[in-house]
Write an enzyme that holds these catalytic residues in place. Structure first.
Site, PDB file in Angstrom:
ATOM      1  N   ARG A  52      19.589  -6.662  43.286  1.00  0.00           N
ATOM      2  CA  ARG A  52      19.929  -7.183  41.959  1.00  0.00           C
ATOM      3  C   ARG A  52      20.403  -6.050  41.045  1.00  0.00           C
ATOM      4  NH1 ARG A  52      15.512 -10.621  38.651  1.00  0.00           N
ATOM      5  NH2 ARG A  52      14.608  -8.541  38.375  1.00  0.00           N
ATOM      6  N   LYS A 151      21.159  -7.881  34.641  1.00  0.00           N
ATOM      7  CA  LYS A 151      19.973  -7.345  33.976  1.00  0.00           C
ATOM      8  C   LYS A 151      20.372  -6.042  33.286  1.00  0.00           C
ATOM      9  CE  LYS A 151      15.039  -6.881  34.859  1.00  0.00           C
ATOM     10  NZ  LYS A 151      14.621  -7.615  33.672  1.00  0.00           N
ATOM     11  N   GLU A 184      15.620 -20.070  29.681  1.00  0.00           N
ATOM     12  CA  GLU A 184      14.471 -19.289  30.169  1.00  0.00           C
ATOM     13  C   GLU A 184      13.731 -18.724  28.974  1.00  0.00           C
ATOM     14  OE1 GLU A 184      15.799 -15.856  32.423  1.00  0.00           O
ATOM     15  OE2 GLU A 184      17.483 -15.530  31.071  1.00  0.00           O
TER      16      GLU A 184
HETATM   17  N1  PMP Z   1      14.312 -13.695  32.762  1.00  0.00           N
HETATM   18  C1  PMP Z   1      14.449 -12.569  32.047  1.00  0.00           C
HETATM   19  C2  PMP Z   1      15.325 -12.574  30.858  1.00  0.00           C
HETATM   20  C3  PMP Z   1      13.751 -11.407  32.418  1.00  0.00           C
HETATM   21  O1  PMP Z   1      13.876 -10.286  31.708  1.00  0.00           O
HETATM   22  C4  PMP Z   1      12.898 -11.450  33.547  1.00  0.00           C
HETATM   23  C5  PMP Z   1      12.107 -10.228  33.938  1.00  0.00           C
HETATM   24  N2  PMP Z   1      12.861  -9.336  34.691  1.00  0.00           N
HETATM   25  C6  PMP Z   1      12.811 -12.646  34.272  1.00  0.00           C
HETATM   26  C7  PMP Z   1      13.527 -13.744  33.841  1.00  0.00           C
HETATM   27  C8  PMP Z   1      11.959 -12.740  35.502  1.00  0.00           C
HETATM   28  O2  PMP Z   1      12.563 -12.077  36.561  1.00  0.00           O
HETATM   29  P1  PMP Z   1      11.728 -11.370  37.715  1.00  0.00           P
HETATM   30  O3  PMP Z   1      10.872 -12.427  38.329  1.00  0.00           O
HETATM   31  O4  PMP Z   1      12.743 -10.862  38.655  1.00  0.00           O
HETATM   32  O5  PMP Z   1      10.919 -10.307  37.076  1.00  0.00           O
END
Ligand code: PMP
Length: 296
Positions: A52, A151, A184
């Site tokens: 990622r 990200k 989200e």
């Molecule tokens: N959405 C956002 C905006 C985030 O910053 C995160 C944390 N990285 C997540 C969802 C959850 O992703 P992950 O399970 O890969 O940590």
């Protein structure tokens, strides 16, 4: 002595881990990052996180100066340098030092660093009683502007939502997309459960593809639950049987109230609890070993 930080390939003491004020990561939020967990000497889903990171970098045309394999070994090296078995790892790659203009062409050398520290866990109460969250007015970035699947270091969208959530007295804020569908939370993906079907928004809703989200989908399918990636509204959240959030730091957190509406019976749901249990088992099993004696 403080933490050992890996900065551009060298382990340095945290007091010496400094980057230039001309770094575009700082000046413009021009860069990408990852948050990763290690449990009991093993790094959870390390390859997925690294993939990622490189996908995010590729999307912003940032060439990470080391290979994925090298980045993985640098992460393990940083963990070992700090004698950590349970940790939160932050990997950051920025556009690097440039001039005051925003053109990345002026930044010849990306900066990268890895911080591995002890994890600060959310209070136990959050998991036992469930969270109360609220929808905020700040909408999630539209994918045509900055795709939430990247990200990036530019988290102002989420930070503004977080601030609004805090003002409303909640620790996590629910963000809708431009069309009003549920996207989200500021640092977590969202799931609802209705009639034993587990639902989470699709990528097209404008969300980060969560590593924890994917792990939960896998577990749920393994236990025979129907899982759908589908658009839904706040109404669906209010009327869901269960709701929970997923993220690397939070793992799986039950949600029991949204915008003053009680979800289900107001307690963490049955399926949510089952998924939490199974997720915890999963984090203890696989994962990339940090130390040799764990390798077998
Ligand atoms: N959405 C956002 C905006 C985030 O910053 C995160 C944390 N990285 C997540 C969802 C959850 O992703 P992950 O399970 O890969 O940590």
């Amino acid at each position: 002595m403080g933490l050992r930080i890996l900065l551009n390939g060298k382990l340095v003491d945290e007091k010496d881990a400094k980057i230039s004020v001309f770094d575009h990561g700082l000046l413009y939020g021009d860069g990408v990052f990852e948050g990763i967990r290690a449990y009991n000497g093993r790094v959870f889903r390390l390859k997925e996180h690294i993939q990622r990171l490189y996908d995010s970098a590729n999307a912003i045309m940032l060439k990470i100066p080391v290979s994925q394999e090298k980045m993985i070994s640098e992460i393990l090296r940083t963990l070992r340098a700090n004698s950590l078995k349970d940790a939160y790892i932050r990997v950051v790659v920025t556009r690097g030092v440039g001039d005051l203009g925003l053109d990345p062409v002026k930044c010849p050398k990306p900066t990268y660093f890895i911080i591995a520290d002890k994890i600060i866990l959310y209070p136990k109460e959050f998991y036992e009683k469930g969270l109360k969250i609220a929808t905020v007015s700040v909408r999630r970035n539209i994918p045509e502007a900055i795709n939430p699947r990247i990200k990036s270091l530019n988290y102002l969208n989420n930070i503004l939502a977080k601030i609004e959530g805090r003002q409303r007295g909640v620790v996590e804020a629910l963000m809708l997309n431009r069309d009003g569908y549920v996207a989200e939370c500021t640092g977590d993906n969202i799931f609802i459960v209705k009639n034993e079907v587990i639902i989470t928004p699709p990528f097209s809703a404008g969300v980060l593809e969560g590593i924890t989200q994917n792990a939960v989908i896998e577990i749920a399918k393994k236990f025979g639950f129907k899982v759908k990636r589908e658009l839904f509204t706040r109404y669906c959240v209010f009327t869901a049987d269960e709701c929970f959030l997923t993220g690397t730091a939070a793992e799986i957190i039950p949600v029991v109230e949204v915008d003053g509406r009680q979800i289900g019976d107001g307690k963490p749901g049955k399926i949510t609890k089952k998924l939490i249990n199974e997720f915890r088992k999963l984090t203890k099993r696989g994962g990339t070993p940090i130390y040799k004696k764990l390798a077998s």
